[in-house]
Design an enzyme around this catalytic site. Structure first.
Site, mmCIF file in Angstrom:
data_model
loop_
_atom_site.group_PDB
_atom_site.id
_atom_site.type_symbol
_atom_site.label_atom_id
_atom_site.label_comp_id
_atom_site.label_asym_id
_atom_site.label_seq_id
_atom_site.Cartn_x
_atom_site.Cartn_y
_atom_site.Cartn_z
ATOM 1 N N ASP A 99 5.594 -97.168 -20.666
ATOM 2 C CA ASP A 99 5.624 -98.625 -20.728
ATOM 3 C C ASP A 99 6.157 -99.115 -22.066
ATOM 4 O O ASP A 99 7.070 -99.922 -22.120
ATOM 5 C CB ASP A 99 4.234 -99.208 -20.434
ATOM 6 C CG ASP A 99 3.120 -98.608 -21.298
ATOM 7 O OD1 ASP A 99 3.384 -97.658 -22.078
ATOM 8 O OD2 ASP A 99 1.975 -99.075 -21.193
ATOM 9 N N ASP A 102 5.686 -97.617 -29.255
ATOM 10 C CA ASP A 102 5.099 -98.360 -30.380
ATOM 11 C C ASP A 102 5.272 -97.507 -31.647
ATOM 12 O O ASP A 102 6.333 -97.503 -32.247
ATOM 13 C CB ASP A 102 3.634 -98.635 -30.025
ATOM 14 C CG ASP A 102 2.945 -99.568 -31.000
ATOM 15 O OD1 ASP A 102 3.520 -100.593 -31.359
ATOM 16 O OD2 ASP A 102 1.801 -99.257 -31.406
ATOM 17 N N LEU A 107 5.549 -90.703 -27.023
ATOM 18 C CA LEU A 107 6.799 -90.254 -26.416
ATOM 19 C C LEU A 107 7.382 -89.039 -27.124
ATOM 20 O O LEU A 107 7.921 -88.148 -26.472
ATOM 21 C CB LEU A 107 7.809 -91.401 -26.381
ATOM 22 C CG LEU A 107 7.685 -92.265 -25.134
ATOM 23 C CD1 LEU A 107 8.502 -93.533 -25.283
ATOM 24 C CD2 LEU A 107 8.132 -91.502 -23.893
HETATM 25 P P1 IMP Z 1 2.622 -95.003 -29.366
HETATM 26 O O1 IMP Z 1 2.207 -93.589 -29.180
HETATM 27 O O2 IMP Z 1 2.013 -95.621 -30.600
HETATM 28 O O3 IMP Z 1 4.108 -95.226 -29.295
HETATM 29 O O4 IMP Z 1 1.940 -95.815 -28.243
HETATM 30 C C1 IMP Z 1 2.354 -95.761 -26.979
HETATM 31 C C2 IMP Z 1 1.281 -96.275 -26.049
HETATM 32 O O5 IMP Z 1 0.374 -97.186 -26.689
HETATM 33 C C3 IMP Z 1 1.924 -97.028 -24.946
HETATM 34 O O6 IMP Z 1 2.263 -96.174 -23.893
HETATM 35 C C4 IMP Z 1 0.841 -97.992 -24.569
HETATM 36 O O7 IMP Z 1 -0.018 -97.387 -23.630
HETATM 37 C C5 IMP Z 1 0.079 -98.248 -25.830
HETATM 38 N N1 IMP Z 1 0.546 -99.501 -26.448
HETATM 39 C C6 IMP Z 1 1.358 -99.645 -27.514
HETATM 40 N N2 IMP Z 1 1.633 -100.925 -27.766
HETATM 41 C C7 IMP Z 1 0.990 -101.636 -26.807
HETATM 42 C C8 IMP Z 1 0.918 -103.030 -26.487
HETATM 43 O O8 IMP Z 1 1.520 -103.916 -27.124
HETATM 44 N N3 IMP Z 1 0.170 -103.343 -25.402
HETATM 45 C C9 IMP Z 1 -0.489 -102.435 -24.657
HETATM 46 N N4 IMP Z 1 -0.432 -101.120 -24.893
HETATM 47 C C10 IMP Z 1 0.298 -100.718 -25.968
HETATM 48 MG MG MG Z 2 0.667 -95.669 -22.489
#
Ligand code: IMP
Ligand code: MG
Length: 173
Positions: A99, A102, A107
């Site tokens: 989705d 961040d 990923l």
């Molecule tokens: P990352 O590992 O920090 O890139 O986070 C990825 C995951 O964090 C995403 O797949 C989301 O499930 C969650 N996430 C990051 N930002 C948001 C947001 O703005 N809203 C809701 N979930 C988020």
């Molecule tokens: Mg997620």
């Protein structure tokens, strides 16, 4: 529930998903395997899968589940695989779908994991990218929308398990 401000309405999302499918179709063979990251990617996956079908592809669909934020809005930085695939990836072309990108931890972790399993091609596709939030060096190959540092909900994406049901993408404070 806190009020939600619409960022991308249903029609805008549908149009963008169709464009993403065109870009994916140009790079993948018809028997690609889509691997979605639960739970946030499930609505996006369903629409993207059907958009690919309209272009004549016949994607297989699998999901993995990673350790999540829990009830918090912040990433812990340490990612764990909670639910694994049950499919052999050797020789497969894999589209990893999430989705939101961040910090990039999730990923980067999942893409490495799938590549190590012998997939011939691993590309990543995210609905929403937040490049200003990046902590690890990671860039998705297919990106739906790029946003600033805002918290996104709707279209499968939650805040503390709320808002996933919204058919559009919005933001809460
Ligand atoms: P990352 O590992 O920090 O890139 O986070 C990825 C995951 O964090 C995403 O797949 C989301 O499930 C969650 N996430 C990051 N930002 C948001 C947001 O703005 N809203 C809701 N979930 C988020
Ligand atoms: Mg997620």
């Amino acid at each position: 529930m806190d009020p939600v401000r619409t960022l991308f309405d249903e029609e805008t999302v549908a149009r963008r998903v169709a464009e993403l499918a065109e870009a994916v179709a140009a790079e993948f063979s018809p028997d690609l395997l889509m691997v979605g990251i639960l739970k946030g990617a499930f609505v996006f996956m369903a629409d993207l899968m059907r958009a690919l079908d309209r272009l004549g592809l016949r994607p297989g669909v699998e999901f993995i589940r990673l350790s999540s934020y829990g009830q918090s809005k912040e990433s812990a930085g340490e990612v764990r695989l909670v639910t694994d695939l049950r499919t052999d990836l050797r020789g497969r072309q894999v589209l990893l779908v999430d989705d939101i990108c961040d910090t990039g931890h999730s990923l980067a972790f999942a893409a490495r994991l799938l590549a190590e399993r012998g997939a011939t091609l691993v590309r990543t596709c995210v609905l929403v990218d937040k490049p200003s939030r990046r902590v690890v060096d990671f860039a998705a190959d297919f990106i739906g929308f790029t946003v600033e540092d805002v918290f996104i909900v709707g279209y499968g994406i939650d805040y503390a398990e709320q808002y996933r049901h919204l058919p559009y993408i919005g933001t809460v404070d």
